[in-house]
Scaffold this motif. Sequence first.
Motif, PDB file in Angstrom:
ATOM      1  N   UNK A 180       1.044  -1.190  -0.050  1.00  0.00           N
ATOM      2  CA  UNK A 180       0.031  -0.084   0.028  1.00  0.00           C
ATOM      3  C   UNK A 180       0.800   1.158  -0.103  1.00  0.00           C
ATOM      4  N   UNK A 181       0.294   2.249  -0.423  1.00  0.00           N
ATOM      5  CA  UNK A 181       0.946   3.552  -0.489  1.00  0.00           C
ATOM      6  C   UNK A 181       1.138   3.974   0.950  1.00  0.00           C
ATOM      7  N   UNK A 182       2.507   4.385   1.283  1.00  0.00           N
ATOM      8  CA  UNK A 182       2.575   4.875   2.796  1.00  0.00           C
ATOM      9  C   UNK A 182       1.436   5.693   3.508  1.00  0.00           C
ATOM     10  N   UNK A 183       0.688   6.631   2.543  1.00  0.00           N
ATOM     11  CA  UNK A 183      -0.307   7.351   3.076  1.00  0.00           C
ATOM     12  C   UNK A 183      -1.462   6.408   3.885  1.00  0.00           C
ATOM     13  N   UNK A 184      -1.435   5.167   3.552  1.00  0.00           N
ATOM     14  CA  UNK A 184      -2.430   4.327   4.050  1.00  0.00           C
ATOM     15  C   UNK A 184      -2.097   4.256   5.644  1.00  0.00           C
ATOM     16  N   UNK A 185      -0.705   4.012   5.879  1.00  0.00           N
ATOM     17  CA  UNK A 185      -0.283   3.745   7.328  1.00  0.00           C
ATOM     18  C   UNK A 185      -0.513   5.231   8.144  1.00  0.00           C
ATOM     19  N   UNK A 186      -0.988   6.276   7.310  1.00  0.00           N
ATOM     20  CA  UNK A 186      -0.784   7.591   8.114  1.00  0.00           C
ATOM     21  C   UNK A 186      -2.139   7.996   8.628  1.00  0.00           C
ATOM     22  N   UNK A 187      -3.347   7.224   8.093  1.00  0.00           N
ATOM     23  CA  UNK A 187      -4.589   7.624   8.173  1.00  0.00           C
ATOM     24  C   UNK A 187      -5.360   6.680   9.490  1.00  0.00           C
ATOM     25  N   UNK A 188      -6.139   7.315  10.285  1.00  0.00           N
ATOM     26  CA  UNK A 188      -6.695   6.420  11.370  1.00  0.00           C
ATOM     27  C   UNK A 188      -7.514   5.075  10.916  1.00  0.00           C
ATOM     28  N   UNK A 189      -7.958   5.288   9.798  1.00  0.00           N
ATOM     29  CA  UNK A 189      -8.877   4.099   9.278  1.00  0.00           C
ATOM     30  C   UNK A 189      -8.256   2.896   8.857  1.00  0.00           C
ATOM     31  N   UNK A 190      -6.983   3.255   7.997  1.00  0.00           N
ATOM     32  CA  UNK A 190      -6.317   2.370   7.363  1.00  0.00           C
ATOM     33  C   UNK A 190      -4.803   2.212   7.982  1.00  0.00           C
ATOM     34  N   UNK A 191      -4.902   2.753   9.301  1.00  0.00           N
ATOM     35  CA  UNK A 191      -3.265   2.793   9.816  1.00  0.00           C
ATOM     36  C   UNK A 191      -3.045   1.382  10.240  1.00  0.00           C
ATOM     37  N   UNK A 192      -4.110   0.728  10.777  1.00  0.00           N
ATOM     38  CA  UNK A 192      -3.746  -0.708  11.085  1.00  0.00           C
ATOM     39  C   UNK A 192      -4.891  -1.578  10.387  1.00  0.00           C
ATOM     40  N   UNK A 193      -4.387  -2.749   9.600  1.00  0.00           N
ATOM     41  CA  UNK A 193      -5.068  -3.461   8.970  1.00  0.00           C
ATOM     42  C   UNK A 193      -4.949  -5.012   9.411  1.00  0.00           C
ATOM     43  N   UNK A 194      -4.725  -4.900  10.905  1.00  0.00           N
ATOM     44  CA  UNK A 194      -4.724  -6.241  11.514  1.00  0.00           C
ATOM     45  C   UNK A 194      -5.949  -6.767  12.200  1.00  0.00           C
ATOM     46  N   UNK A 195      -7.160  -6.223  11.681  1.00  0.00           N
ATOM     47  CA  UNK A 195      -8.251  -6.628  12.374  1.00  0.00           C
ATOM     48  C   UNK A 195      -8.738  -8.091  12.081  1.00  0.00           C
ATOM     49  N   UNK A 196      -9.931  -8.594  12.569  1.00  0.00           N
ATOM     50  CA  UNK A 196     -10.289  -9.969  11.968  1.00  0.00           C
ATOM     51  C   UNK A 196     -11.825  -9.885  12.128  1.00  0.00           C
ATOM     52  N   UNK A 197     -12.301 -11.013  11.892  1.00  0.00           N
ATOM     53  CA  UNK A 197     -13.991 -11.072  11.847  1.00  0.00           C
ATOM     54  C   UNK A 197     -14.459 -10.601  13.119  1.00  0.00           C
ATOM     55  N   UNK A 198     -14.065 -10.895  14.271  1.00  0.00           N
ATOM     56  CA  UNK A 198     -14.670 -10.852  15.445  1.00  0.00           C
ATOM     57  C   UNK A 198     -14.595  -9.302  15.819  1.00  0.00           C
ATOM     58  N   UNK A 199     -13.271  -8.760  15.745  1.00  0.00           N
ATOM     59  CA  UNK A 199     -13.333  -7.186  15.749  1.00  0.00           C
ATOM     60  C   UNK A 199     -14.281  -6.239  14.873  1.00  0.00           C
ATOM     61  N   UNK A 200     -14.362  -6.968  13.710  1.00  0.00           N
ATOM     62  CA  UNK A 200     -15.377  -6.232  12.728  1.00  0.00           C
ATOM     63  C   UNK A 200     -16.800  -6.326  13.462  1.00  0.00           C
ATOM     64  N   UNK A 201     -17.031  -7.690  13.865  1.00  0.00           N
ATOM     65  CA  UNK A 201     -18.387  -7.693  14.494  1.00  0.00           C
ATOM     66  C   UNK A 201     -18.676  -6.890  15.681  1.00  0.00           C
ATOM     67  N   UNK A 202     -17.520  -6.638  16.393  1.00  0.00           N
ATOM     68  CA  UNK A 202     -17.856  -5.755  17.631  1.00  0.00           C
ATOM     69  C   UNK A 202     -18.108  -4.405  17.225  1.00  0.00           C
ATOM     70  N   UNK A 203     -17.392  -3.829  15.902  1.00  0.00           N
ATOM     71  CA  UNK A 203     -17.568  -2.501  15.441  1.00  0.00           C
ATOM     72  C   UNK A 203     -19.055  -2.499  14.757  1.00  0.00           C
ATOM     73  N   UNK A 204     -19.567  -3.458  13.951  1.00  0.00           N
ATOM     74  CA  UNK A 204     -20.743  -3.446  13.534  1.00  0.00           C
ATOM     75  C   UNK A 204     -21.841  -3.483  14.724  1.00  0.00           C
ATOM     76  N   UNK A 205     -21.721  -4.270  15.414  1.00  0.00           N
ATOM     77  CA  UNK A 205     -22.819  -4.025  16.669  1.00  0.00           C
ATOM     78  C   UNK A 205     -22.760  -2.896  17.326  1.00  0.00           C
ATOM     79  N   UNK A 206     -21.663  -2.400  17.697  1.00  0.00           N
ATOM     80  CA  UNK A 206     -21.804  -1.149  18.356  1.00  0.00           C
ATOM     81  C   UNK A 206     -22.417  -0.112  17.855  1.00  0.00           C
TER      82      UNK A 206
END
Length: 497
Positions: free
Chosen positions: A52-78
């Motif tokens: 990815x372009x380095x700017x991906x690692x600068x921004x709060x949404x794409x700064x960390x792409x180490x999530x998983x299905x459970x983390x995503x489920x937490x966000x969706x429920x919340x």
Amino acid sequence: MGEGECFKAETVLLNYSDASLKPPLSPLLIHIDPVLIPSESDPCTSNSQQDHHPKDAWLPITESRNGNAYYAAFHILNSNIGFQALMLPVAFATLGWAWGTVCLSVAFVWQLYAIFLLVQLHESVPGIRHSRYLFLAMAAFGKRLGKVGALFPVMYLSGGTCVMLIITGGGTIKLLLKTLCENDDGKTCNADALSGVECYLVFTCVAILIAQLPNLNSMAMVSLVGAVTSITYCTLIWVLSVKKGRPSNVSYTSSQSHQSTSVAKITEVLNAIGTIMLAFRGHNVLLEIQGTLPSNFEQTTKKPMRRAVSISYVLIGLCVFPLAIAGFWAYGNQIKDEGLLSWFLEFEKKQMTKLSMGVMYVLVIIHCLSSYQIYAMPVFDNLEIRYTSIKNERCPGLVRRCLRLLFGGLTFFIAVTFPFLPKLAALLGGITLVPVTYAYPCFMWLSLNNHRPRSRGILWCFNLALGSLGMLLSALLLAAAIKTLAHKGLNANFFKP
């Protein structure tokens, strides 16, 4: 070609990340060309891992792409379960058992279908990830039309929802203090009680303190807390409503007056349908949530995201349907327009202990604080995109904290200025939430899949009809909300929360 030259190439900017786009609020936008796709022979790409372009690692949404299905489920429920679902029994009081259940079921299936479309569209073009709803709209409709059609709805559903959460959370803090301070004889101590503005300020300060977490993926545990609290208070309300039994004079006849005109009855029905449709939200942050999942050229994020959606919506269904059905069964057409929570606490006040009511209020406050983080993140991200596009460097920690503090102050000011904003929920929801949730995903699927064979097939026609129906309902709900406001008026208590 060296590594530095790779990152300077416009092809890299276009293909590796939607974060390389100019900020949506800027008039200068890089055109997204789906033809430009990284090839295996490109020295700037990898066969195993999508760089990815380095700017991906600068921004709060794409700064960390180490999530998983459970983390995503937490966000969706919340982000999906909330106080808006407590309004469903009010809609049933107008529509009745049969039509209320039908409308709720249709809305649930419709918005769930739209979610799976968005999950599919996140990586609809190989090598490109659309990790922001607004950028996907611009990729599908063109940068001008997409910006015009999606900018206000997406920004309102982020910033506007944060304002609503301050009003709801701050108001609940005031109710909590009143409950704890109330004596057995019904008198309250007002000596040290906080004013409405001070309660809003307390809520905002705590929310911005939590918002100092660096990125969306780092807020997974916050979302878990928000999901648990929202499921808990929703379940407690409908279970206790059923357990305590119905009032003796409960009635299930429609709350519509027989003396009302045909136009008035149609308006009430449309408002009830709007209440059901507005009970489902979170589509404007779904792509951002999916953006926290890892992907490469062999494995996309679609499978784990579908798993996250499936898990979360089983739980959402187990909350929403019992709330609507049990709430209407318990109170019938006696329930007030404020919703199930206010009516439940008012009706059961004499039977509930002070501790039980306090726990209910605390659960609501914690969920509002947690949900604030999810909806504020797209705004934080957009502010940092503007900074990085100007400075061409990562946003420093101090600047990031100042931007989030600035956003918190702005939402606090709007909440204090317009404390009656929840009364405009039907009006603003018809303009923003209904198109974003029910119509735009269908049209974006049509646009991004138009080049494929059999583009005029059954599925193409189905999405066209569904998207058109969504826009028609948006217009009808807007008209009904305007007529209701014109008839009932609006108590615009500026600066008086």
